[in-house]
Design a protein around this motif. Sequence first.
Motif, PDB file in Angstrom:
ATOM      1  N   ALA A  20      65.702 -16.685 -14.777  1.00  0.00           N
ATOM      2  CA  ALA A  20      64.298 -16.436 -14.388  1.00  0.00           C
ATOM      3  C   ALA A  20      64.178 -15.039 -13.834  1.00  0.00           C
ATOM      4  CB  ALA A  20      64.358 -17.348 -13.033  1.00  0.00           C
ATOM      5  N   LEU A  21      64.850 -14.433 -13.389  1.00  0.00           N
ATOM      6  CA  LEU A  21      64.584 -12.764 -13.172  1.00  0.00           C
ATOM      7  C   LEU A  21      64.301 -12.060 -14.240  1.00  0.00           C
ATOM      8  CD1 LEU A  21      64.654 -11.081 -10.541  1.00  0.00           C
ATOM      9  CD2 LEU A  21      66.787 -10.074 -11.269  1.00  0.00           C
ATOM     10  N   LEU A  22      65.004 -12.252 -15.496  1.00  0.00           N
ATOM     11  CA  LEU A  22      64.692 -11.393 -16.679  1.00  0.00           C
ATOM     12  C   LEU A  22      63.308 -11.974 -17.180  1.00  0.00           C
ATOM     13  CD1 LEU A  22      68.128 -11.513 -18.421  1.00  0.00           C
ATOM     14  CD2 LEU A  22      67.002  -9.555 -17.353  1.00  0.00           C
ATOM     15  N   ILE A  23      62.884 -12.984 -17.036  1.00  0.00           N
ATOM     16  CA  ILE A  23      61.781 -13.494 -17.612  1.00  0.00           C
ATOM     17  C   ILE A  23      60.666 -13.128 -16.903  1.00  0.00           C
ATOM     18  CG2 ILE A  23      60.205 -15.617 -17.946  1.00  0.00           C
ATOM     19  CD1 ILE A  23      62.652 -17.294 -18.862  1.00  0.00           C
ATOM     20  N   THR A  24      60.815 -12.981 -15.284  1.00  0.00           N
ATOM     21  CA  THR A  24      59.854 -12.598 -14.411  1.00  0.00           C
ATOM     22  C   THR A  24      59.748 -11.315 -14.718  1.00  0.00           C
ATOM     23  OG1 THR A  24      60.686 -13.970 -12.893  1.00  0.00           O
ATOM     24  CG2 THR A  24      59.584 -12.083 -12.091  1.00  0.00           C
ATOM     25  N   PHE A  25      60.477 -10.253 -15.205  1.00  0.00           N
ATOM     26  CA  PHE A  25      60.373  -8.930 -15.397  1.00  0.00           C
ATOM     27  C   PHE A  25      59.442  -8.607 -16.487  1.00  0.00           C
ATOM     28  CE2 PHE A  25      64.750  -7.697 -13.228  1.00  0.00           C
ATOM     29  CZ  PHE A  25      63.978  -7.820 -11.897  1.00  0.00           C
ATOM     30  N   PHE A  26      59.611  -9.577 -17.601  1.00  0.00           N
ATOM     31  CA  PHE A  26      59.207  -9.262 -18.667  1.00  0.00           C
ATOM     32  C   PHE A  26      57.528  -9.927 -18.598  1.00  0.00           C
ATOM     33  CE2 PHE A  26      57.022 -11.238 -22.719  1.00  0.00           C
ATOM     34  CZ  PHE A  26      56.814 -10.365 -23.420  1.00  0.00           C
ATOM     35  N   ILE A  27      57.208 -10.800 -17.792  1.00  0.00           N
ATOM     36  CA  ILE A  27      55.716 -11.369 -17.439  1.00  0.00           C
ATOM     37  C   ILE A  27      54.985 -10.346 -16.949  1.00  0.00           C
ATOM     38  CG2 ILE A  27      54.690 -12.987 -16.558  1.00  0.00           C
ATOM     39  CD1 ILE A  27      56.776 -15.352 -17.101  1.00  0.00           C
ATOM     40  N   VAL A  28      55.694  -9.865 -15.696  1.00  0.00           N
ATOM     41  CA  VAL A  28      55.062  -8.919 -14.827  1.00  0.00           C
ATOM     42  C   VAL A  28      54.710  -7.792 -15.516  1.00  0.00           C
ATOM     43  CG1 VAL A  28      55.014  -7.535 -12.778  1.00  0.00           C
ATOM     44  CG2 VAL A  28      56.063  -9.993 -12.785  1.00  0.00           C
ATOM     45  N   TRP A  29      55.608  -7.098 -16.263  1.00  0.00           N
ATOM     46  CA  TRP A  29      55.502  -5.856 -17.266  1.00  0.00           C
ATOM     47  C   TRP A  29      54.175  -6.032 -18.159  1.00  0.00           C
ATOM     48  CZ3 TRP A  29      55.440  -5.418 -22.392  1.00  0.00           C
ATOM     49  CH2 TRP A  29      55.022  -4.219 -23.149  1.00  0.00           C
ATOM     50  N   LEU A  30      53.954  -7.472 -18.895  1.00  0.00           N
ATOM     51  CA  LEU A  30      52.937  -7.701 -19.865  1.00  0.00           C
ATOM     52  C   LEU A  30      51.713  -7.661 -19.236  1.00  0.00           C
ATOM     53  CD1 LEU A  30      52.431  -8.251 -22.537  1.00  0.00           C
ATOM     54  CD2 LEU A  30      52.680 -10.785 -22.222  1.00  0.00           C
ATOM     55  N   ILE A  31      51.678  -8.278 -17.844  1.00  0.00           N
ATOM     56  CA  ILE A  31      50.437  -8.401 -16.967  1.00  0.00           C
ATOM     57  C   ILE A  31      49.833  -6.960 -16.533  1.00  0.00           C
ATOM     58  CG2 ILE A  31      49.528  -9.094 -14.816  1.00  0.00           C
ATOM     59  CD1 ILE A  31      51.278 -11.516 -15.157  1.00  0.00           C
ATOM     60  N   LEU A  32      50.943  -6.056 -16.091  1.00  0.00           N
ATOM     61  CA  LEU A  32      50.420  -4.543 -15.942  1.00  0.00           C
ATOM     62  C   LEU A  32      49.957  -3.999 -16.925  1.00  0.00           C
ATOM     63  CD1 LEU A  32      53.422  -3.796 -13.350  1.00  0.00           C
ATOM     64  CD2 LEU A  32      51.044  -4.431 -12.928  1.00  0.00           C
ATOM     65  N   ARG A  33      50.618  -4.203 -18.251  1.00  0.00           N
ATOM     66  CA  ARG A  33      50.307  -3.483 -19.359  1.00  0.00           C
ATOM     67  C   ARG A  33      48.749  -3.911 -19.678  1.00  0.00           C
ATOM     68  NH1 ARG A  33      53.155  -0.734 -23.437  1.00  0.00           N
ATOM     69  NH2 ARG A  33      51.455   0.545 -24.561  1.00  0.00           N
ATOM     70  N   LEU A  34      48.584  -5.178 -19.633  1.00  0.00           N
ATOM     71  CA  LEU A  34      47.432  -5.564 -20.175  1.00  0.00           C
ATOM     72  C   LEU A  34      46.015  -5.524 -19.112  1.00  0.00           C
ATOM     73  CD1 LEU A  34      48.220  -9.271 -21.586  1.00  0.00           C
ATOM     74  CD2 LEU A  34      47.871  -7.042 -22.839  1.00  0.00           C
ATOM     75  N   GLN A  35      46.562  -5.574 -17.837  1.00  0.00           N
ATOM     76  CA  GLN A  35      45.494  -5.621 -16.772  1.00  0.00           C
ATOM     77  C   GLN A  35      45.094  -4.116 -16.259  1.00  0.00           C
ATOM     78  OE1 GLN A  35      43.856  -8.266 -15.739  1.00  0.00           O
ATOM     79  NE2 GLN A  35      42.506  -7.415 -14.291  1.00  0.00           N
ATOM     80  N   PHE A  36      46.116  -3.351 -16.062  1.00  0.00           N
ATOM     81  CA  PHE A  36      46.079  -1.934 -15.666  1.00  0.00           C
ATOM     82  C   PHE A  36      46.285  -0.730 -16.605  1.00  0.00           C
ATOM     83  CE2 PHE A  36      47.123  -4.829 -12.213  1.00  0.00           C
ATOM     84  CZ  PHE A  36      45.897  -4.707 -11.371  1.00  0.00           C
ATOM     85  N   SER A  37      46.347   0.542 -16.205  1.00  0.00           N
ATOM     86  CA  SER A  37      46.617   1.634 -16.712  1.00  0.00           C
ATOM     87  C   SER A  37      48.113   1.486 -17.296  1.00  0.00           C
ATOM     88  CB  SER A  37      46.392   2.918 -16.228  1.00  0.00           C
ATOM     89  OG  SER A  37      47.066   2.955 -15.035  1.00  0.00           O
ATOM     90  N   LYS A  38      48.523   2.292 -18.543  1.00  0.00           N
ATOM     91  CA  LYS A  38      49.931   2.001 -19.140  1.00  0.00           C
ATOM     92  C   LYS A  38      50.900   2.816 -18.096  1.00  0.00           C
ATOM     93  CE  LYS A  38      52.276   3.627 -23.040  1.00  0.00           C
ATOM     94  NZ  LYS A  38      52.291   4.520 -24.398  1.00  0.00           N
ATOM     95  N   LYS A  39      50.589   3.498 -17.228  1.00  0.00           N
ATOM     96  CA  LYS A  39      51.462   4.402 -16.575  1.00  0.00           C
ATOM     97  C   LYS A  39      52.176   3.376 -15.409  1.00  0.00           C
ATOM     98  CE  LYS A  39      48.595   5.859 -12.802  1.00  0.00           C
ATOM     99  NZ  LYS A  39      47.949   6.968 -11.895  1.00  0.00           N
ATOM    100  N   TRP A  40      51.276   2.279 -15.138  1.00  0.00           N
ATOM    101  CA  TRP A  40      51.977   1.369 -14.233  1.00  0.00           C
ATOM    102  C   TRP A  40      52.969   0.384 -14.894  1.00  0.00           C
ATOM    103  CZ3 TRP A  40      52.279   1.040  -9.300  1.00  0.00           C
ATOM    104  CH2 TRP A  40      51.369   1.928  -8.521  1.00  0.00           C
ATOM    105  N   SER A  41      52.742  -0.026 -16.154  1.00  0.00           N
ATOM    106  CA  SER A  41      53.721  -0.844 -16.773  1.00  0.00           C
ATOM    107  C   SER A  41      54.817  -0.083 -16.983  1.00  0.00           C
ATOM    108  CB  SER A  41      53.114  -1.469 -18.052  1.00  0.00           C
ATOM    109  OG  SER A  41      52.767  -0.397 -18.859  1.00  0.00           O
TER     110      SER A  41
END
Length: 210
Positions: A20-41
């Motif tokens: 669950a933790l590994l999947i969470t990390f990927f999902i949140v990383w993807l959301i940050l990459r798509l929603q905000f600037s690259k530096k946050w992801s």
Amino acid sequence: MINTEWYSIRTLTLPATAVALLITFFIVWLILRLQFSKKWSELYSDAIFTFIIVWKLSLLVTDFKTVVNNPITLLYFNGGTMGVLLGVIVAFLQIWRKRQSLQLEEQEMIAGNWAIILTQSIYQMLAVLFNDNNTSSEVITLAVLSVVTLVILWRLIAVKQALILYTISYLIVAIFQPLGIGQTAVAVSVILLCLGLTIQHERINVGGKK
């Protein structure tokens, strides 16, 4: 949340909470990459990498003798609760060290806010779905955290208030979970709250608005 299930990935067997933790990390990383600037992801991925490394190597602190006698144990075991807390704290310090390079404007703070809240919320919901625990605690966890998370993210409550609201909501949910407020995730939630409030305070000090 109590882990009740294990999943095998080739020769590696992981508890449901770790999956669950590994999947969470990927999902949140993807959301940050798509929603905000690259530096946050990138900042998020760096912090997660640091967390995982410290978490795994913390076995050297919690069971040094075993690691010395059998180094391969580092691949299959970790430092447990102590390792999780050490990992979060070191990742916290890493982000704090990089704070000067962050543009601490309101939009940037929203990105950090999303990262902190989504990581906790998605993990808790996936842990519930991947494990078999008390039905009432699972329903309460899914219902409360999903509603609170959606309200915070889509209503864009002020950063400080959002973090406090989420943490209080999770503490209430934790009371109904098998391990109660004594579980590791509660301590992590408090540390993440402190991280968010610290960065918010830093933004205000350098001339930002509340």
